[in-house]
Design a protein around this motif. Structure first.
Motif: not given
Length: 109
Positions: A16-38
């Protein structure tokens, strides 16, 4: 042979710091991502929607998948690998490890 590499929270932070090209995929539920995320998450597809929406993922760069502890994301990684995605990483310990080791301001559950 199906393989999904693991990535530590420390390595993910470096990417993340080096801005390496990649996709960060969160596969949790909508409720979980509303609570927290990276911070830096650039794709959210709940696990149960992956079979219908996997074509939204860019296979030209690595895909780092995460969930709460790493079990669901490993299953998604194995599925993606099975259907032809190659550069797949499972975040070891999921967002729980991220909040415990990297960013304690992210609430745990």
């Amino acid at each position: 042979m199906q393989t999904v590499s693991t990535i530590t929270v420390h390595t993910l932070k470096e990417w993340l710091i080096s801005e390496k090209p990649f996709t960060l995929l969160d596969v949790r539920t909508n409720e979980e991502i509303a609570f927290n995320h990276i911070p830096g998450v650039n794709k959210h597809i709940p696990m149960d929607e992956i079979p219908m929406r996997h074509q939204e993922l860019d296979d030209n760069h690595p895909i780092v998948i995460y969930c709460h502890h790493g079990m669901r994301s490993m299953q998604v990684g194995l599925y993606l690998n099975h259907i032809g995605y190659d550069d797949i990483y499972n975040l070891q310990g999921g967002i729980h490890a991220w909040s415990q080791i990297i960013d304690p301001t992210i609430p745990s559950y």
